[in-house]
Design a protein around this motif. Structure first.
Motif, PDB file in Angstrom:
ATOM      1  N   ILE A  34       0.834  -1.241   0.046  1.00  0.00           N
ATOM      2  CA  ILE A  34       0.071   0.206   0.001  1.00  0.00           C
ATOM      3  C   ILE A  34       0.865   1.222  -0.074  1.00  0.00           C
ATOM      4  CG2 ILE A  34      -1.651   1.436   1.285  1.00  0.00           C
ATOM      5  CD1 ILE A  34      -2.834  -1.420   2.421  1.00  0.00           C
ATOM      6  N   ILE A  35       1.735   1.314   0.866  1.00  0.00           N
ATOM      7  CA  ILE A  35       2.553   2.629   1.109  1.00  0.00           C
ATOM      8  C   ILE A  35       3.570   2.657  -0.213  1.00  0.00           C
ATOM      9  CG2 ILE A  35       4.824   3.363   2.084  1.00  0.00           C
ATOM     10  CD1 ILE A  35       3.618   2.438   4.670  1.00  0.00           C
ATOM     11  N   GLU A  36       3.981   1.603  -0.785  1.00  0.00           N
ATOM     12  CA  GLU A  36       4.874   1.770  -2.104  1.00  0.00           C
ATOM     13  C   GLU A  36       3.728   2.260  -3.274  1.00  0.00           C
ATOM     14  OE1 GLU A  36       6.629  -1.831  -3.500  1.00  0.00           O
ATOM     15  OE2 GLU A  36       7.796  -2.053  -1.767  1.00  0.00           O
ATOM     16  N   LYS A  37       2.424   1.854  -3.225  1.00  0.00           N
ATOM     17  CA  LYS A  37       1.808   2.261  -4.262  1.00  0.00           C
ATOM     18  C   LYS A  37       1.327   3.752  -3.924  1.00  0.00           C
ATOM     19  CE  LYS A  37      -0.575  -1.787  -6.224  1.00  0.00           C
ATOM     20  NZ  LYS A  37       0.006  -1.531  -7.483  1.00  0.00           N
ATOM     21  N   LEU A  38       1.324   4.190  -2.795  1.00  0.00           N
ATOM     22  CA  LEU A  38       0.822   5.573  -2.203  1.00  0.00           C
ATOM     23  C   LEU A  38       1.907   6.281  -2.703  1.00  0.00           C
ATOM     24  CD1 LEU A  38      -0.854   5.267   0.910  1.00  0.00           C
ATOM     25  CD2 LEU A  38      -1.804   6.085  -1.078  1.00  0.00           C
ATOM     26  N   LEU A  39       3.246   6.202  -2.500  1.00  0.00           N
ATOM     27  CA  LEU A  39       4.543   6.765  -2.847  1.00  0.00           C
ATOM     28  C   LEU A  39       4.740   6.851  -4.378  1.00  0.00           C
ATOM     29  CD1 LEU A  39       6.980   5.818   0.097  1.00  0.00           C
ATOM     30  CD2 LEU A  39       5.753   7.625  -0.065  1.00  0.00           C
ATOM     31  N   ALA A  40       4.071   6.329  -5.260  1.00  0.00           N
ATOM     32  CA  ALA A  40       4.167   6.416  -6.526  1.00  0.00           C
ATOM     33  C   ALA A  40       3.550   7.616  -7.174  1.00  0.00           C
ATOM     34  CB  ALA A  40       3.694   5.128  -7.243  1.00  0.00           C
ATOM     35  N   ASN A  41       2.490   8.278  -6.218  1.00  0.00           N
ATOM     36  CA  ASN A  41       2.068   9.497  -6.445  1.00  0.00           C
ATOM     37  C   ASN A  41       2.638  10.318  -5.996  1.00  0.00           C
ATOM     38  OD1 ASN A  41       0.176  11.469  -6.563  1.00  0.00           O
ATOM     39  ND2 ASN A  41      -1.562  10.596  -5.920  1.00  0.00           N
ATOM     40  N   PRO A  42       3.282  11.581  -7.089  1.00  0.00           N
ATOM     41  CA  PRO A  42       4.078  12.562  -6.548  1.00  0.00           C
ATOM     42  C   PRO A  42       3.332  13.509  -5.655  1.00  0.00           C
ATOM     43  CG  PRO A  42       3.540  12.614  -8.930  1.00  0.00           C
ATOM     44  CD  PRO A  42       3.143  11.302  -8.348  1.00  0.00           C
ATOM     45  N   LYS A  43       2.353  13.416  -5.420  1.00  0.00           N
ATOM     46  CA  LYS A  43       1.487  14.412  -4.437  1.00  0.00           C
ATOM     47  C   LYS A  43       1.294  13.902  -3.095  1.00  0.00           C
ATOM     48  CE  LYS A  43      -1.343  16.166  -8.377  1.00  0.00           C
ATOM     49  NZ  LYS A  43      -2.708  16.389  -8.918  1.00  0.00           N
ATOM     50  N   VAL A  44       1.652  12.603  -2.873  1.00  0.00           N
ATOM     51  CA  VAL A  44       1.650  12.149  -1.622  1.00  0.00           C
ATOM     52  C   VAL A  44       2.860  12.370  -0.785  1.00  0.00           C
ATOM     53  CG1 VAL A  44       1.685   9.991  -0.301  1.00  0.00           C
ATOM     54  CG2 VAL A  44       0.228  10.045  -2.185  1.00  0.00           C
ATOM     55  N   PRO A  45       2.430  12.718   0.469  1.00  0.00           N
ATOM     56  CA  PRO A  45       3.775  13.198   1.396  1.00  0.00           C
ATOM     57  C   PRO A  45       4.756  12.221   1.413  1.00  0.00           C
ATOM     58  CG  PRO A  45       1.937  13.891   2.358  1.00  0.00           C
ATOM     59  CD  PRO A  45       1.391  13.128   0.932  1.00  0.00           C
ATOM     60  N   ARG A  46       6.251  12.311   1.495  1.00  0.00           N
ATOM     61  CA  ARG A  46       7.062  11.257   1.472  1.00  0.00           C
ATOM     62  C   ARG A  46       7.059  10.540   2.836  1.00  0.00           C
ATOM     63  NH1 ARG A  46       7.301   9.698  -3.487  1.00  0.00           N
ATOM     64  NH2 ARG A  46       5.143  10.789  -3.152  1.00  0.00           N
ATOM     65  N   ASP A  47       6.762  11.182   3.904  1.00  0.00           N
ATOM     66  CA  ASP A  47       7.035  10.682   5.113  1.00  0.00           C
ATOM     67  C   ASP A  47       5.686   9.995   5.597  1.00  0.00           C
ATOM     68  OD1 ASP A  47       4.994  12.750   5.252  1.00  0.00           O
ATOM     69  OD2 ASP A  47       6.325  13.674   6.995  1.00  0.00           O
ATOM     70  N   ILE A  48       4.968   9.163   4.850  1.00  0.00           N
ATOM     71  CA  ILE A  48       3.774   8.352   5.246  1.00  0.00           C
ATOM     72  C   ILE A  48       4.021   7.270   5.947  1.00  0.00           C
ATOM     73  CG2 ILE A  48       2.289   9.352   3.428  1.00  0.00           C
ATOM     74  CD1 ILE A  48       2.567   6.773   2.032  1.00  0.00           C
ATOM     75  N   ASN A  49       3.332   6.823   7.155  1.00  0.00           N
ATOM     76  CA  ASN A  49       3.445   5.519   7.612  1.00  0.00           C
ATOM     77  C   ASN A  49       2.156   4.934   7.882  1.00  0.00           C
ATOM     78  OD1 ASN A  49       2.475   6.638  10.259  1.00  0.00           O
ATOM     79  ND2 ASN A  49       4.325   7.462  10.507  1.00  0.00           N
ATOM     80  N   GLY A  50       2.065   3.940   8.633  1.00  0.00           N
ATOM     81  CA  GLY A  50       0.880   3.016   8.986  1.00  0.00           C
ATOM     82  C   GLY A  50      -0.392   4.056   9.439  1.00  0.00           C
TER      83      GLY A  50
END
Length: 84
Positions: free
Chosen positions: A12-28
């Motif tokens: 899930i996190i990898e797919k979210l980080l593929a979106n450049p608009k998603v903050p880089r510091d996401i976690n669970g």
């Protein structure tokens, strides 16, 4: 892909980080709407993408209870376990 909680969360996190608009510091603990700035349509599209990847379907009543990435991970893990 394994269906354990850690693998689902990482996917899930990898797919979210593929979106450049998603903050880089996401976690669970990141909140999907508040922290990722996803509107309801974006959430639905993202969940459908994950559903296809895992070959599961998230019922709308369960989707309404999902707030964080961990919530989504646990929901998907539970649905996969029910299929086994």
């Amino acid at each position: 892909m394994s269906d354990n909680v850690a693998d689902i969360s990482n996917m899930i996190i990898e797919k979210l980080l593929a979106n450049p608009k998603v903050p880089r510091d996401i976690n669970g603990d990141s909140k999907i709407v508040e922290d990722l700035a996803f509107d309801s349509l974006a959430v639905m599209n993202f969940v459908m993408e994950i559903e296809d990847e895992l070959d599961v379907s998230v019922p709308l009543d369960k989707l309404a209870d999902i707030r964080t990435i961990n919530d989504l991970t646990l929901c998907l893990h539970s649905l996969k376990a029910e299929q086994s």
